[in-house]
Design a protein around this motif. Structure first.
Motif, PDB file in Angstrom:
ATOM      1  N   GLY A   1      26.792  36.494  41.291  1.00 18.67           N
ATOM      2  CA  GLY A   1      27.821  36.620  40.269  1.00 18.67           C
ATOM      3  C   GLY A   1      28.745  37.795  40.545  1.00 18.67           C
ATOM      4  O   GLY A   1      29.855  37.866  40.013  1.00 18.67           O
TER       5      GLY A   1
ATOM      6  N   ASN B   1      38.799  31.253  36.606  1.00 23.25           N
ATOM      7  CA  ASN B   1      37.766  31.341  35.598  1.00 23.25           C
ATOM      8  C   ASN B   1      38.453  31.419  34.240  1.00 23.25           C
ATOM      9  O   ASN B   1      39.575  31.921  34.133  1.00 23.25           O
ATOM     10  CB  ASN B   1      36.874  32.560  35.821  1.00 23.25           C
TER      11      ASN B   1
ATOM     12  N   ARG C   1      37.698  33.129  31.627  1.00 22.56           N
ATOM     13  CA  ARG C   1      37.114  34.266  30.907  1.00 22.56           C
ATOM     14  C   ARG C   1      37.309  35.526  31.734  1.00 22.56           C
ATOM     15  O   ARG C   1      37.785  35.460  32.858  1.00 22.56           O
ATOM     16  CB  ARG C   1      35.624  33.987  30.775  1.00 22.56           C
TER      17      ARG C   1
ATOM     18  N   ASP D   1      36.036  42.516  43.655  1.00 28.29           N
ATOM     19  CA  ASP D   1      34.647  42.222  43.339  1.00 28.29           C
ATOM     20  C   ASP D   1      33.904  42.018  44.661  1.00 28.29           C
ATOM     21  O   ASP D   1      34.513  41.611  45.636  1.00 28.29           O
ATOM     22  CB  ASP D   1      34.672  40.927  42.510  1.00 28.29           C
TER      23      ASP D   1
ATOM     24  N   GLY E   1      36.189  38.356  34.212  1.00 26.07           N
ATOM     25  CA  GLY E   1      35.233  38.383  35.319  1.00 26.07           C
ATOM     26  C   GLY E   1      34.184  39.451  35.091  1.00 26.07           C
ATOM     27  O   GLY E   1      34.412  40.454  34.435  1.00 26.07           O
ATOM     28  N   ASP E   2      33.022  39.214  35.663  1.00 24.56           N
ATOM     29  CA  ASP E   2      31.920  40.161  35.552  1.00 24.56           C
ATOM     30  C   ASP E   2      31.438  40.436  36.979  1.00 24.56           C
ATOM     31  O   ASP E   2      31.046  39.482  37.660  1.00 24.56           O
ATOM     32  CB  ASP E   2      30.829  39.505  34.699  1.00 24.56           C
ATOM     33  N   PRO E   3      31.527  41.637  37.516  1.00 24.33           N
ATOM     34  CA  PRO E   3      31.677  42.932  36.862  1.00 24.33           C
ATOM     35  C   PRO E   3      33.090  43.549  36.907  1.00 24.33           C
ATOM     36  O   PRO E   3      33.228  44.727  36.599  1.00 24.33           O
ATOM     37  CB  PRO E   3      30.722  43.821  37.662  1.00 24.33           C
ATOM     38  N   GLU E   4      34.136  42.787  37.250  1.00 18.12           N
ATOM     39  CA  GLU E   4      35.470  43.398  37.311  1.00 18.12           C
ATOM     40  C   GLU E   4      35.908  43.962  35.954  1.00 18.12           C
ATOM     41  O   GLU E   4      36.581  44.999  35.876  1.00 18.12           O
ATOM     42  CB  GLU E   4      36.517  42.386  37.774  1.00 18.12           C
TER      43      GLU E   4
ATOM     44  N   LYS F   1      30.994  39.855  46.132  1.00 15.72           N
ATOM     45  CA  LYS F   1      30.212  38.691  45.705  1.00 15.72           C
ATOM     46  C   LYS F   1      28.894  38.529  46.446  1.00 15.72           C
ATOM     47  O   LYS F   1      27.943  37.974  45.904  1.00 15.72           O
ATOM     48  CB  LYS F   1      31.031  37.422  45.913  1.00 15.72           C
TER      49      LYS F   1
ATOM     50  N   GLU G   1      39.714  30.369  43.116  1.00 20.02           N
ATOM     51  CA  GLU G   1      39.079  29.842  41.901  1.00 20.02           C
ATOM     52  C   GLU G   1      39.807  30.361  40.673  1.00 20.02           C
ATOM     53  O   GLU G   1      40.445  31.410  40.703  1.00 20.02           O
ATOM     54  CB  GLU G   1      37.600  30.246  41.816  1.00 20.02           C
TER      55      GLU G   1
ATOM     56  N   TYR H   1      41.555  34.067  34.665  1.00 21.28           N
ATOM     57  CA  TYR H   1      41.122  34.871  35.802  1.00 21.28           C
ATOM     58  C   TYR H   1      41.468  34.098  37.063  1.00 21.28           C
ATOM     59  O   TYR H   1      40.985  32.986  37.246  1.00 21.28           O
ATOM     60  CB  TYR H   1      39.622  35.082  35.634  1.00 21.28           C
TER      61      TYR H   1
END
Ligand code: AMP
Ligand code: GLY
Length: 411
Positions: free
Chosen positions: A216, A275, A277, A202, A279-282, A204, A273, A259
């Protein structure tokens, strides 16, 4: 199966797109969704962080599986409410989602589970912040403890800026700076078994050359041609499995996708980190490569049968996504600007457009959020996928729109 996806970003459009192609999905709903999801699912207006509203909608629609995209509903207990209502849910309960909701909690779990991560100090006041900044030295890494939509982290050599960021937050983590390539590894889990997805990368920072503020995420690609072939398995055994084992031991089992954001340092992978949920945009590039139907995997997590699911299959080749963001993102994005050229973009071979911050105005798409579109290019290798993504980006016109020109360039 009747599926309801909660959320309205590019990640949710990617989830909806995969589910729309899945023969086991008989009805597809999204709430609140965006201009793009409306074309392939039924959008419903609701506050995605309101547990009662989500349960009522799922009951009214006779939903068999609720899939929760973003972190706020998870941290707000939406998954708890859905499960309590007897409906299958993909996404962790509030207690397990704290792994994203509080960086201090994530550090506590990692310490308990022996997961390698950056050394950190949790600071409650400016005296503690100063001591920790002295201890670690520059570059300074200062993180808001709570949720901040990807904007809570400051990495800087500027001591004053580091202190100012800490003053703006309630509780912060001051962390050791890690150097090395960053990767995102997602693992599906039913709380016991963990199955990794394709590692992705990603981007960032807002501007080319990894300059500018954290966002994001401005683009992503998968797979990672330069990464060791067993990277995902390695991360499951050293990071993901110990973490979900620890959460289960605490009687807050983790169901959904975990994540792990990692830096591959010279001393080995380190978590920066977690997450709770996708990941966005992965997700937009990872799901593009997924050949196994998605609904069965998500359902197996929700039911607790992930251990008996056959090995996940992937399409060969690569996917690259480039984010088109609104003017002034990430500070105060301008909305309401018309979007043109979407059809021309999709005429590029192997390219398509996922919607993120879009909404209809008199039937036409206009910008409705910071990250507006995710333009996806696919091909036999990263270079081809990247060329196609950028060719498609070049055909789209968003007044004031901005994008990075170096997504996946070094890969
Ligand atoms: P996060 O929101 O925790 O993923 O942090 C956002 C970005 O800040 C990451 O993608 C990294 O580029 C950077 N970052 C976070 N923690 C560290 C660290 N300990 N060392 C170096 N860079 C970091
Ligand atoms: N792409 C980073 C995130 O979803 O947090």
């Amino acid at each position: 199966m009747r599926v309801l996806v909660i959320g309205s970003g590019g990640r949710e459009h990617a989830l909806i797109r995969s589910l729309a192609q899945d023969p086991d999905v008989t009805a597809l709903h999204c709430a609140p969704g965006n201009y793009g999801t409306a074309a392939i699912a039924d959008n419903h207006v609701l506050d995605p962080t309101d547990p009662i509203a989500v349960v009522e909608l799922a009951q009214r629609l006779g939903i068999g599986l609720v899939v929760i995209g973003p972190e706020l509903p998870l941290v707000n207990g939406v998954a708890d409410a859905v499960r309590r209502a007897g409906i299958l849910c993909f996404g962790p309960d509030r207690a397990a989602a704290e792994i994203e909701g509080s960086k201090a909690f994530a550090k506590e779990i990692m310490a308990e589970a022996g997961v390698p991560t950056a050394a950190a100090r949790v600071c409650e006041d400016s005296g503690e912040v100063r001591d920790a900044l002295d201890e670690f030295g520059p570059p300074y890494v200062v993180k808001d403890d709570g949720l901040a939509a990807g904007k809570g982290v400051v990495v800087t050599d500027d001591r004053e800026l580091a202190e100012r960021h800490a003053d703006d937050c309630d509780r912060v983590l001051v962390e050791e700076f890690l150097s090395g390539p960053e990767v995102s590894v997602f693992a599906l889990t039913d709380g016991v078994t963990a199955v990794p997805l394709l590692p992705a990368q990603d981007f960032k920072r807002a501007f080319d050359g990894d300059e500018g503020p954290n966002t994001g995420g401005m683009g992503a690609y998968a797979p990672l041609p330069w990464a060791p072939a067993d990277l995902a398995e390695q991360i499951v055994s050293t990071v993901i499995q110990p973490t979900i084992d620890e959460l289960r031991r605490r009687e807050t089992p983790y169901v959904g996708v975990l994540y792990a954001g990692l830096v591959l340092t010279e001393a080995g992978p380190r978590v920066i980190e977690f997450n709770a949920r996708f990941g966005d945009p992965e997700t937009q590039v990872v799901l593009d490569r997924l050949a196994t139907p998605l609904s069965g995997l998500l359902e197996a997590c929700a039911v607790g049968t992930l251990g008996s699911v056959p090995t996940i299959e992937w399409h060969p080749g690569a996917a690259v996504t480039v984010v088109i963001a609104a003017e002034n993102y990430p500070d105060a994005p301008v909305t309401g600007d018309p979007i043109a050229g979407l059809e021309e973009a999709e005429e590029v071979e192997g390219a398509y457009v996922l919607h993120a911050g879009t909404k209809p105005e008199r039937g036409l798409p206009v910008t409705g959020g910071g990250r507006v579109l995710n333009v996806v290019g696919t091909g036999p290798d990263v270079a081809t996928a990247r060329d196609r993504a950028y060719e498609a980006v070049g055909r789209i016109r968003v007044r004031g729109g901005q994008h990075r020109t170096d997504i996946a360039a070094r890969a």
